[in-house]
Design a protein around this motif. Structure first.
Motif, mmCIF file in Angstrom:
data_model
loop_
_atom_site.group_PDB
_atom_site.id
_atom_site.type_symbol
_atom_site.label_atom_id
_atom_site.label_comp_id
_atom_site.label_asym_id
_atom_site.label_seq_id
_atom_site.Cartn_x
_atom_site.Cartn_y
_atom_site.Cartn_z
ATOM 1 N N LYS A 1 -9.372 0.401 0.753
ATOM 2 C CA LYS A 1 -10.117 1.470 1.420
ATOM 3 C C LYS A 1 -11.562 1.481 0.944
ATOM 4 N N PHE B 1 -4.030 0.372 -2.232
ATOM 5 C CA PHE B 1 -4.624 0.951 -1.021
ATOM 6 C C PHE B 1 -6.038 1.450 -1.300
ATOM 7 N N VAL C 1 -6.178 -0.854 7.028
ATOM 8 C CA VAL C 1 -6.431 0.316 6.172
ATOM 9 C C VAL C 1 -6.371 1.590 7.014
ATOM 10 N N TRP D 1 0.828 -1.210 0.000
ATOM 11 C CA TRP D 1 0.000 0.000 0.000
ATOM 12 C C TRP D 1 0.856 1.251 0.000
#
Length: 190
Positions: free
Chosen positions: A109, A105, A163, A98
């Motif tokens: 997310k 990422f 995350v 990420w």
């Protein structure tokens, strides 16, 4: 000057699309769904029309970005979960990837937000594909480690925690992220 070959044109096209994808991921990290094609063009150092040559709108671009990232997520799951690596190794790998690749990422997310920023039908498709590719394999590994009737929910919470922690670094566009500490804190019990 001789005209380009078909192979040369395809190489340019592939390079350009990669450039646009990286820029779209960076623009999304900064502006979220409020990004526009001009943001992507500026981040890619391309003309506005060039981006529109490849994508008719930000949703098409985001869809391609997420599809590409899902392929990578499936590969990571295969290499770390299905082949028997630990949950900690999997978490560490995600955090490192990420930091290097904002498109990956962005996928995770948006998955934690149930892809709510996408058109409804597309959100359902991505949510189910993410569940099949990421959540279920992680839940299966968790099932070998402990008894729990809510393994998919636990897997989703692990992804959400990772995350959230990674976001602290990604949103600041900081190269520093203490992956070891995050994994120890969130995944130490596995």
């Amino acid at each position: 000057m001789t005209p380009r070959t078909k192979e040369q044109n395809e190489a340019i096209r592939t390079r350009r699309m990669g450039q646009i994808m990286r820029a779209a991921a960076e623009a999304y990290v900064i502006k979220g769904i409020n990004m526009d094609m001009r943001d992507v063009a500026a981040a890619a150092d391309l003309g506005y029309g060039t981006v529109y040559h490849y994508y008719k709108n930000k949703y098409d671009l985001l869809s391609d970005l997420l599809t590409m990232a899902l392929g990578e997520a499936e590969e990571i799951g295969l290499n770390y979960l299905i082949k028997g690596s630990s949950v900690q190794d999997y978490g560490m790998t995600l955090l490192r990837r990420w930091r290097k690749d904002p498109s990956l990422f962005v996928l995770y997310k948006l998955a934690c937000e149930h892809f709510r920023e996408l058109p409804e039908q597309e959100a359902k498709v991505f949510a189910e594909r993410f569940r099949q590719s990421v959540i279920i394999p992680l839940a299966e590994v968790l099932g070998t480690l402990r008894r729990d009737s809510r393994l998919e929910e636990s897997a989703f919470l692990i992804i959400g925690g990772l995350v959230g922690c990674a976001g602290l670094s990604v949103y600041r566009r900081s190269a520093e992220m203490n992956e070891d500490e995050i994994v120890k804190l969130l995944l130490g019990g596995f």
